[in-house]
Design a protein around this motif. Structure first.
Motif, mmCIF file in Angstrom:
data_model
loop_
_atom_site.group_PDB
_atom_site.id
_atom_site.type_symbol
_atom_site.label_atom_id
_atom_site.label_comp_id
_atom_site.label_asym_id
_atom_site.label_seq_id
_atom_site.Cartn_x
_atom_site.Cartn_y
_atom_site.Cartn_z
ATOM 1 N N ILE B 165 0.891 -1.160 0.000
ATOM 2 C CA ILE B 165 0.000 0.000 0.000
ATOM 3 C C ILE B 165 0.935 1.218 0.000
ATOM 4 C CG2 ILE B 165 -1.825 1.267 1.214
ATOM 5 C CD1 ILE B 165 -2.805 -1.414 0.185
ATOM 6 N N TYR B 166 0.709 2.110 -0.972
ATOM 7 C CA TYR B 166 1.691 3.143 -1.301
ATOM 8 C C TYR B 166 1.021 4.522 -1.248
ATOM 9 C CZ TYR B 166 5.802 4.605 -4.187
ATOM 10 O OH TYR B 166 6.948 5.156 -4.674
ATOM 11 N N TRP B 167 1.564 5.439 -0.473
ATOM 12 C CA TRP B 167 1.060 6.802 -0.393
ATOM 13 C C TRP B 167 1.979 7.701 -1.228
ATOM 14 C CZ3 TRP B 167 0.138 3.248 3.267
ATOM 15 C CH2 TRP B 167 -1.080 3.277 3.953
ATOM 16 N N VAL B 168 1.398 8.428 -2.185
ATOM 17 C CA VAL B 168 2.179 9.305 -3.059
ATOM 18 C C VAL B 168 1.553 10.703 -3.021
ATOM 19 C CG1 VAL B 168 2.931 9.718 -5.440
ATOM 20 C CG2 VAL B 168 2.792 7.388 -4.585
ATOM 21 N N GLU B 169 2.364 11.741 -2.782
ATOM 22 C CA GLU B 169 1.846 13.105 -2.705
ATOM 23 C C GLU B 169 1.213 13.512 -4.039
ATOM 24 O OE1 GLU B 169 4.690 15.974 -1.277
ATOM 25 O OE2 GLU B 169 3.307 17.628 -1.625
ATOM 26 N N LYS B 170 -0.020 14.065 -3.968
ATOM 27 C CA LYS B 170 -0.786 14.319 -5.193
ATOM 28 C C LYS B 170 -0.138 15.390 -6.083
ATOM 29 C CE LYS B 170 -5.412 14.935 -6.940
ATOM 30 N NZ LYS B 170 -6.798 15.237 -6.658
ATOM 31 N N ASN B 171 0.388 16.442 -5.475
ATOM 32 C CA ASN B 171 0.916 17.551 -6.276
ATOM 33 C C ASN B 171 2.275 17.255 -6.886
ATOM 34 O OD1 ASN B 171 -1.299 19.106 -5.805
ATOM 35 N ND2 ASN B 171 -0.423 20.112 -4.001
ATOM 36 N N THR B 172 3.113 16.581 -6.133
ATOM 37 C CA THR B 172 4.507 16.405 -6.571
ATOM 38 C C THR B 172 4.833 14.995 -7.043
ATOM 39 O OG1 THR B 172 5.143 15.843 -4.325
ATOM 40 C CG2 THR B 172 5.328 18.178 -4.946
ATOM 41 N N PHE B 173 3.970 14.048 -6.776
ATOM 42 C CA PHE B 173 4.213 12.616 -7.016
ATOM 43 C C PHE B 173 5.380 12.071 -6.174
ATOM 44 C CE2 PHE B 173 2.024 13.945 -10.918
ATOM 45 C CZ PHE B 173 0.970 13.043 -10.920
ATOM 46 N N ASN B 174 5.696 12.768 -5.098
ATOM 47 C CA ASN B 174 6.752 12.259 -4.217
ATOM 48 C C ASN B 174 6.195 11.133 -3.340
ATOM 49 O OD1 ASN B 174 8.660 14.039 -5.107
ATOM 50 N ND2 ASN B 174 8.408 15.509 -3.439
ATOM 51 N N PRO B 175 6.901 9.996 -3.266
ATOM 52 C CA PRO B 175 6.441 8.935 -2.367
ATOM 53 C C PRO B 175 6.508 9.398 -0.909
ATOM 54 C CG PRO B 175 8.229 8.156 -3.777
ATOM 55 C CD PRO B 175 8.143 9.623 -3.963
ATOM 56 N N LEU B 176 5.533 8.984 -0.102
ATOM 57 C CA LEU B 176 5.503 9.395 1.307
ATOM 58 C C LEU B 176 5.657 8.197 2.240
ATOM 59 C CD1 LEU B 176 2.471 11.839 1.026
ATOM 60 C CD2 LEU B 176 4.879 12.494 1.235
ATOM 61 N N LYS B 177 4.942 7.159 1.901
ATOM 62 C CA LYS B 177 4.930 6.008 2.810
ATOM 63 C C LYS B 177 4.570 4.762 2.012
ATOM 64 C CE LYS B 177 2.071 4.240 6.603
ATOM 65 N NZ LYS B 177 0.890 4.476 7.435
ATOM 66 N N SER B 178 5.104 3.596 2.454
ATOM 67 C CA SER B 178 4.602 2.341 1.883
ATOM 68 C C SER B 178 4.531 1.276 2.960
ATOM 69 C CB SER B 178 5.444 1.890 0.689
ATOM 70 O OG SER B 178 6.793 1.988 0.949
ATOM 71 N N GLU B 179 3.503 0.452 2.843
ATOM 72 C CA GLU B 179 3.347 -0.678 3.766
ATOM 73 C C GLU B 179 3.515 -1.954 2.957
ATOM 74 O OE1 GLU B 179 0.105 1.286 6.902
ATOM 75 O OE2 GLU B 179 -0.566 -0.138 5.389
#
Lengths: 415, 246
Positions: B165-179
């Motif tokens: 499960i992958y969290w990616v910042e909407k504006n920049t597409f920078n990855p934030l977190k992954s499980e």
């Protein structure tokens, strides 16, 4: 030894004069203390009268690994180990120049190596039937598999390697010398390696003057995220192995009686390793060696040792026969069918790794067990204890070995 | 009849419109997010991995990593000294390790780990696009930042993690977190992408914190530095070349 020190100083100071030259080096100091429980009932060495083996010794070892290269076209490699063995009544200083060679890269995909090199073929852990280019140095077969590979000495050769996108072609020419200074017989090895999907595959052909050629193949692959499988096989007509021959009653010799045979002598290894989620690793291998002694040949060999063992105190001939019997004893390779099981578990109590290498002789139900505990608490230091245990009846391969068990403790510092 | 057809068509269009984002959009998101971890097709970087365990001195390892394309990488071990000279090669999902004392490269499975919470793939791979099929689950705020939440499913059994499960910042597409999850659905570890810096024309991750969800208090920190775009010949990503590497 002095020469080695000069070579080392020369190469370490070279980059200061020539900026295009790069030098990298590393190595280790090791101290190990060994205790051996002599098997006085051994038919190979009754009452320890034949080989007079020590019950303890200590070893100091220095290993040096030096690489130097000039731009992308010329490289120099040196690998050396010097050891000082302090025995109960004698000491021995030994230096083994394991590798010393030049690497030339005339093009991006072509490499030539000339000098003494350690070329190890094969994918097996405990045995490598396709490892056709062997060195001079005798290796203690009782030690763990990684150590055996480490101590295998290099050979003088010229090697060329050509890299294609999905294929590597290797050709090696090397003189075989039974001892230094003797006339050498030429030999050659050609190998093709490729990766097909997730299968590694190598085909090897080997030829030597006055001997029959050998063919070998090996493969390895993975299945799922935890299982690796591998296999290795070699094939030749006839064998150069020495077998016992009785010439007259009470008189013996060891001869290569099957070197002209038309029979095929395969050596086959199949195995795999499985890694559990806690990083515990298991390796299991089965090895068949057609050159190994059959049950009747082994029985003859054992009867011969027994016969000589009953007479050596009175007749020197039988003492020398026992020495001869020892010279042809080939631990972990003597019989035809073996199993190997390796278990290793890191991070025990966050500080220790325990590993165990076990070789089980399927033909006579004897066992060699090797257990090692490594302390992993210090990054540049390895502290370990290890033990070898030999189980089996008196007439079995491991049961008749010189020692019933051995213990060692050591410390190695990496620089 | 016409009415029924229009009704069916309308329902189909509604279903498509209501689904969060199509697969191709999800693929674009992870491709963009991968760029935050690697600057292109062929590049190298240095990596420091610190393993943290309660009551223990931090374990430090250093590597030089060479990447080519989405499926080729080489990891050279540079520290500690006892590991210096080891090289790990990854081509697709094939892995080999060359240990100088063993003389010959040997094949290993994805499960065999380099150290601590860090898997071979964590070190050798800087992208998810090649190995996983993404689906966009939802959009939500992660620590105050609007982000896409994607589910990545492994394309093959050889991949180290079955589901991410992958969290990616909407504006920049920078990855934030992954499980990272096992096949049985158990949460193995959680990674936090931090230390964004402007490197080679884009904001890129310089620090990855991996928390072990099975062993309480244990974590690893991966610190990236000296990232360079470099061209590497294909031959160096071959098993038989490992002993020639410098």
């Amino acid at each position: 030894m002095k020469r080695m020190v000069f070579i080392l100083i020369f190469f370490l100071t070279l980059p200061t004069h020539c900026p295009a030259l790069e030098v990298d080096y590393g190595g280790s100091f090791r101290y190990q203390s060994n205790y051996y429980k002599i098997n006085r009932a051994s038919f190979l060495n009754p009452h320890n009268d034949i080989l007079k083996l020590p019950s303890s010794d200590q070893q100091l070892e220095i290993k040096l690994d030096l690489h130097s290269w000039f731009r992308e076209t010329l490289g120099f490699y040196l690998k050396d180990r010097a050891s000082y063995l302090i025995g109960e009544d004698k000491s021995k200083l030994e230096n083994i120049l394991d590798e010393l060679y030049l690497e030339l890269n005339p093009s991006e995909s072509l490499f030539f190596h000339i000098g003494k090199q350690n070329i190890t073929e094969g994918v097996g852990y405990a045995w490598n039937p396709t490892d056709f280019l062997t060195g001079l140095e005798e290796i203690d077969q009782a030690q763990d598999t990684r150590k055996k590979r480490e101590e295998r000495e290099g050979v003088i050769c010229l090697r060329g390697e050509y890299f294609l996108p999905h294929l590597t072609l290797t050709a090696v020419a090397s003189p075989r010398m039974e001892s230094w200074g003797q006339k050498a017989d030429p030999r050659a090895l050609v190998k093709v390696y490729t990766l097909m999907k997730n299968l590694d595959f190598s085909l090897i052909a080997y030829a030597e003057e006055k001997k029959r050629p050998k063919l070998g193949l090996n493969f390895s692959s993975t299945m799922g995220e935890s299982l690796e499988v591998h296999g290795e096989a070699s094939l030749q007509k006839g064998t150069y192995r020495y077998y016992l021959n009785q010439t007259d009653p009470g008189h013996y010799e060891f001869i290569q009686k099957r070197k002209e045979s038309q029979q095929l002598y395969p050596k086959v290894l199949v195995g795999g390793q499985y890694t559990f989620s806690d990083n515990t690793n298991l390796v299991l291998e089965y090895y068949h060696n057609q050159e190994g002694y059959s049950s009747s040949e082994w029985r003859d060999y054992f009867e011969y040792l027994k016969f000589c063992g009953e007479r050596y105190e009175d007749e020197s001939l039988y003492f020398s026969y026992l020495l001869m019997g020892n010279a042809y004893f080939d631990l972990t390779n003597f019989r035809q069918n073996y199993l190997f099981l390796r278990f290793s578990k890191p991070n025990i109590l966050d500080r220790f790794e325990i590993s165990s290498n076990n070789i089980y002789n399927l033909d006579d139900a004897s066992l060699l067990m090797n257990v090692k505990i490594d302390y992993e608490g210090m990054q540049d230091l390895s502290v370990y204890v290890l033990g070898n245990f030999f189980f089996g009846k008196g007439d079995s391969e491991f049961g008749m070995f010189y020692q019933s068990h051995t213990f060692s403790a050591g410390v190695e510092y990496f620089f | 009849m016409k009415k029924i057809l229009l009704l069916v068509l309308g329902m189909v269009m509604f279903v498509f419109a209501a689904s969060p984002v199509r697969a191709t959009d999800a693929e674009k998101i992870i491709e963009e997010a991968d760029k935050a971890r690697g600057p292109g097709d062929s590049f190298s970087f240095e990596l420091k991995v610190t393993s943290l365990k309660p009551g223990r001195k931090d374990g430090i390892s250093r590597f030089k990593v060479l990447i080519k394309g989405i499926d080729k990488s080489l990891v050279k071990f540079t520290y500690p000294k006892r590991d210096k000279g080891k090289v790990m090669l990854m081509v697709g999902n094939n892995l080999w390790i060359y240990i100088p004392t063993s003389r010959n490269p040997i094949r290993i499975s994805q499960q065999q780990r380099l150290m601590g919470q860090v898997s071979n793939g964590d070190v050798a791979r800087t992208n998810f696009a090649g190995d996983y099929i993404p689906t966009l689950l939802r959009e939500e705020k992660f620590e105050g930042t609007l982000s896409y939440v994607l589910e990545l499913k492994a394309k093959s059994k050889e991949v180290a993690y079955h589901r991410i499960i992958y969290w990616v910042e909407k504006n920049t597409f920078n990855p934030l977190k992954s499980e990272f999850y096992t096949i049985s659905g158990k949460l193995l570890k959680t990674a936090y992408y931090q230390g964004y810096e402007e490197i080679l024309g884009r904001e890129r991750v310089t620090r990855l914190v991996i928390v072990d969800d099975l062993r309480q208090g244990q974590s690893s920190i991966m610190e990236y530095s000296n990232m360079k775009i470099e061209e590497f010949p294909d031959r160096i990503f071959q098993k038989s070349y490992l002993k020639h590497l410098r």
